[in-house]
Design a protein around this motif. Sequence first.
Motif, PDB file in Angstrom:
ATOM      1  N   LEU A 273       0.802  -1.228   0.000  1.00 50.94           N
ATOM      2  CA  LEU A 273       0.000   0.000   0.000  1.00 50.94           C
ATOM      3  C   LEU A 273       0.837   1.280   0.000  1.00 50.94           C
ATOM      4  CD1 LEU A 273      -2.821  -1.133   2.454  1.00 50.94           C
ATOM      5  CD2 LEU A 273      -2.667  -1.461  -0.023  1.00 50.94           C
ATOM      6  N   ARG A 274       2.041   1.184  -0.549  1.00 50.82           N
ATOM      7  CA  ARG A 274       2.936   2.337  -0.635  1.00 50.82           C
ATOM      8  C   ARG A 274       3.206   2.650  -2.102  1.00 50.82           C
ATOM      9  NH1 ARG A 274       7.585   4.030   3.307  1.00 50.82           N
ATOM     10  NH2 ARG A 274       5.712   3.829   4.558  1.00 50.82           N
ATOM     11  N   CYS A 275       3.237   3.958  -2.426  1.00 52.20           N
ATOM     12  CA  CYS A 275       3.568   4.417  -3.774  1.00 52.20           C
ATOM     13  C   CYS A 275       4.725   5.403  -3.702  1.00 52.20           C
ATOM     14  CB  CYS A 275       2.368   5.106  -4.425  1.00 52.20           C
ATOM     15  SG  CYS A 275       0.997   3.994  -4.785  1.00 52.20           S
ATOM     16  N   LYS A 276       5.483   5.452  -4.777  1.00 53.42           N
ATOM     17  CA  LYS A 276       6.585   6.402  -4.898  1.00 53.42           C
ATOM     18  C   LYS A 276       6.331   7.240  -6.141  1.00 53.42           C
ATOM     19  CE  LYS A 276      11.616   6.674  -5.160  1.00 53.42           C
ATOM     20  NZ  LYS A 276      12.855   5.856  -5.191  1.00 53.42           N
ATOM     21  N   SER A 277       6.359   8.568  -5.964  1.00 52.67           N
ATOM     22  CA  SER A 277       6.109   9.491  -7.068  1.00 52.67           C
ATOM     23  C   SER A 277       7.368  10.307  -7.343  1.00 52.67           C
ATOM     24  CB  SER A 277       4.951  10.427  -6.734  1.00 52.67           C
ATOM     25  OG  SER A 277       3.767   9.688  -6.537  1.00 52.67           O
ATOM     26  N   THR A 278       7.630  10.533  -8.625  1.00 50.43           N
ATOM     27  CA  THR A 278       8.794  11.318  -9.040  1.00 50.43           C
ATOM     28  C   THR A 278       8.321  12.506  -9.862  1.00 50.43           C
ATOM     29  OG1 THR A 278      10.137   9.311  -9.124  1.00 50.43           O
ATOM     30  CG2 THR A 278      11.014  11.258 -10.247  1.00 50.43           C
ATOM     31  N   HIS A 279       8.728  13.686  -9.433  1.00 50.67           N
ATOM     32  CA  HIS A 279       8.419  14.937 -10.119  1.00 50.67           C
ATOM     33  C   HIS A 279       9.353  15.041 -11.320  1.00 50.67           C
ATOM     34  CE1 HIS A 279       8.795  19.467 -10.407  1.00 50.67           C
ATOM     35  NE2 HIS A 279       7.472  19.309 -10.411  1.00 50.67           N
ATOM     36  N   GLY A 280       8.783  15.003 -12.517  1.00 51.04           N
ATOM     37  CA  GLY A 280       9.586  14.969 -13.742  1.00 51.04           C
ATOM     38  C   GLY A 280      10.615  16.069 -13.874  1.00 51.04           C
TER      39      GLY A 280
ATOM     40  N   GLU B  86       6.966   9.632  -1.140  1.00 55.78           N
ATOM     41  CA  GLU B  86       6.233   8.387  -0.989  1.00 55.78           C
ATOM     42  C   GLU B  86       4.923   8.646  -0.266  1.00 55.78           C
ATOM     43  OE1 GLU B  86       8.789   5.573   0.988  1.00 55.78           O
ATOM     44  OE2 GLU B  86       9.915   5.191  -0.847  1.00 55.78           O
ATOM     45  N   THR B  87       3.932   7.820  -0.579  1.00 56.77           N
ATOM     46  CA  THR B  87       2.673   7.853   0.156  1.00 56.77           C
ATOM     47  C   THR B  87       2.428   6.468   0.719  1.00 56.77           C
ATOM     48  OG1 THR B  87       1.363   7.322  -1.824  1.00 56.77           O
ATOM     49  CG2 THR B  87       1.627   9.663  -1.260  1.00 56.77           C
ATOM     50  N   ASP B  88       1.671   6.434   1.793  1.00 54.56           N
ATOM     51  CA  ASP B  88       1.312   5.185   2.449  1.00 54.56           C
ATOM     52  C   ASP B  88      -0.161   5.260   2.789  1.00 54.56           C
ATOM     53  OD1 ASP B  88       1.591   2.727   3.680  1.00 54.56           O
ATOM     54  OD2 ASP B  88       2.666   3.478   5.422  1.00 54.56           O
ATOM     55  N   ALA B  89      -0.850   4.146   2.727  1.00 53.49           N
ATOM     56  CA  ALA B  89      -2.240   4.128   3.167  1.00 53.49           C
ATOM     57  C   ALA B  89      -2.275   4.403   4.670  1.00 53.49           C
ATOM     58  CB  ALA B  89      -2.884   2.784   2.861  1.00 53.49           C
ATOM     59  N   PRO B  90      -3.293   5.126   5.138  1.00 52.26           N
ATOM     60  CA  PRO B  90      -3.380   5.401   6.576  1.00 52.26           C
ATOM     61  C   PRO B  90      -3.768   4.137   7.351  1.00 52.26           C
ATOM     62  CG  PRO B  90      -5.279   6.305   5.436  1.00 52.26           C
ATOM     63  CD  PRO B  90      -4.359   5.766   4.382  1.00 52.26           C
ATOM     64  N   VAL B  91      -3.490   4.154   8.628  1.00 53.06           N
ATOM     65  CA  VAL B  91      -3.780   3.010   9.496  1.00 53.06           C
ATOM     66  C   VAL B  91      -5.264   2.644   9.434  1.00 53.06           C
ATOM     67  CG1 VAL B  91      -3.764   2.197  11.893  1.00 53.06           C
ATOM     68  CG2 VAL B  91      -1.833   3.503  11.012  1.00 53.06           C
ATOM     69  N   ASP B  92      -6.136   3.659   9.379  1.00 49.31           N
ATOM     70  CA  ASP B  92      -7.576   3.368   9.357  1.00 49.31           C
ATOM     71  C   ASP B  92      -8.066   2.867   8.003  1.00 49.31           C
ATOM     72  OD1 ASP B  92      -7.522   5.731   7.892  1.00 49.31           O
ATOM     73  OD2 ASP B  92      -9.122   6.691   9.014  1.00 49.31           O
TER      74      ASP B  92
ATOM     75  N   GLY C 231      -3.355   0.553   6.038  1.00 48.62           N
ATOM     76  CA  GLY C 231      -1.957   0.875   5.796  1.00 48.62           C
ATOM     77  C   GLY C 231      -1.151   0.967   7.072  1.00 48.62           C
ATOM     78  N   LYS C 232       0.108   1.305   6.898  1.00 43.09           N
ATOM     79  CA  LYS C 232       1.014   1.476   8.039  1.00 43.09           C
ATOM     80  C   LYS C 232       1.002   2.905   8.573  1.00 43.09           C
ATOM     81  CE  LYS C 232       4.144  -2.168   6.522  1.00 43.09           C
ATOM     82  NZ  LYS C 232       5.503  -2.486   6.082  1.00 43.09           N
ATOM     83  N   GLY C 233       0.569   3.860   7.759  1.00 39.70           N
ATOM     84  CA  GLY C 233       0.528   5.250   8.189  1.00 39.70           C
ATOM     85  C   GLY C 233       1.897   5.813   8.501  1.00 39.70           C
ATOM     86  N   GLU C 234       2.914   5.358   7.783  1.00 36.21           N
ATOM     87  CA  GLU C 234       4.290   5.781   8.071  1.00 36.21           C
ATOM     88  C   GLU C 234       4.698   7.070   7.372  1.00 36.21           C
ATOM     89  OE1 GLU C 234       6.459   2.240   7.018  1.00 36.21           O
ATOM     90  OE2 GLU C 234       6.211   1.400   9.036  1.00 36.21           O
ATOM     91  N   THR C 235       3.882   7.532   6.441  1.00 37.02           N
ATOM     92  CA  THR C 235       4.157   8.786   5.748  1.00 37.02           C
ATOM     93  C   THR C 235       2.823   9.376   5.297  1.00 37.02           C
ATOM     94  OG1 THR C 235       5.543   9.836   4.051  1.00 37.02           O
ATOM     95  CG2 THR C 235       4.565   7.703   3.473  1.00 37.02           C
TER      96      THR C 235
ATOM     97  N   SER D 105      -0.517  10.118   3.446  1.00 40.07           N
ATOM     98  CA  SER D 105      -1.432   9.359   2.600  1.00 40.07           C
ATOM     99  C   SER D 105      -1.777  10.254   1.402  1.00 40.07           C
ATOM    100  CB  SER D 105      -2.707   9.002   3.367  1.00 40.07           C
ATOM    101  OG  SER D 105      -3.502  10.161   3.561  1.00 40.07           O
ATOM    102  N   PRO D 106      -2.349   9.689   0.339  1.00 41.49           N
ATOM    103  CA  PRO D 106      -2.758  10.546  -0.774  1.00 41.49           C
ATOM    104  C   PRO D 106      -3.714  11.661  -0.339  1.00 41.49           C
ATOM    105  CG  PRO D 106      -2.692   8.276  -1.489  1.00 41.49           C
ATOM    106  CD  PRO D 106      -2.483   8.258   0.005  1.00 41.49           C
ATOM    107  N   THR D 107      -4.648  11.366   0.562  1.00 36.52           N
ATOM    108  CA  THR D 107      -5.561  12.422   1.002  1.00 36.52           C
ATOM    109  C   THR D 107      -4.860  13.441   1.890  1.00 36.52           C
ATOM    110  OG1 THR D 107      -6.379  11.004   2.799  1.00 36.52           O
ATOM    111  CG2 THR D 107      -7.667  11.036   0.737  1.00 36.52           C
ATOM    112  N   ASP D 108      -3.820  13.025   2.617  1.00 32.73           N
ATOM    113  CA  ASP D 108      -3.008  13.996   3.368  1.00 32.73           C
ATOM    114  C   ASP D 108      -2.368  14.989   2.400  1.00 32.73           C
ATOM    115  OD1 ASP D 108      -3.489  12.629   5.777  1.00 32.73           O
ATOM    116  OD2 ASP D 108      -1.527  11.628   5.771  1.00 32.73           O
ATOM    117  N   LEU D 109      -1.919  14.477   1.252  1.00 35.12           N
ATOM    118  CA  LEU D 109      -1.285  15.363   0.267  1.00 35.12           C
ATOM    119  C   LEU D 109      -2.277  16.370  -0.297  1.00 35.12           C
ATOM    120  CD1 LEU D 109       1.067  12.968  -1.745  1.00 35.12           C
ATOM    121  CD2 LEU D 109       1.672  14.561   0.097  1.00 35.12           C
TER     122      LEU D 109
END
Length: 136
Positions: free
Chosen positions: A12-19, A26-32, A35-39, A41-45
Amino acid sequence: MVEITTSYQGHLRCKSTHGPSGVTLETDAPVDNNGKGETFSPTDLVATALGSCMLTIMGITANTQNINIDGTYAKVKKVMGEEPRRIAEIHLDITFIQPVSEKHRTILERAAHHCPVSKSLHPDLKEVVTFHYPEE
């Protein structure tokens, strides 16, 4: 046009690169949401983007109006809704460190509410923005 490449890393982790810059995040799914909530989440961004967009647009406006907003910061709180699971509310507390005249407050607040991220969000998403100014 800016191109961003996102790849699924597993767990449930993604890595994005700005061209243009090559900077990654990186994003992580939230605990709820399993996910692990270690960074972020997409909605946090999304919530973070709203805060940084408002500050950026106020910065552009401040530069053109010769207003000092150095040190101004935003605290962002995201409230999730259910059925469908989505961002229901974003609360922003924007705090100015430098004194700002009444005239400039109106200009800066109007600019903040016209940031491109705000204008891109669904109208059902409730934005609660509070501006705090130093005692003069």
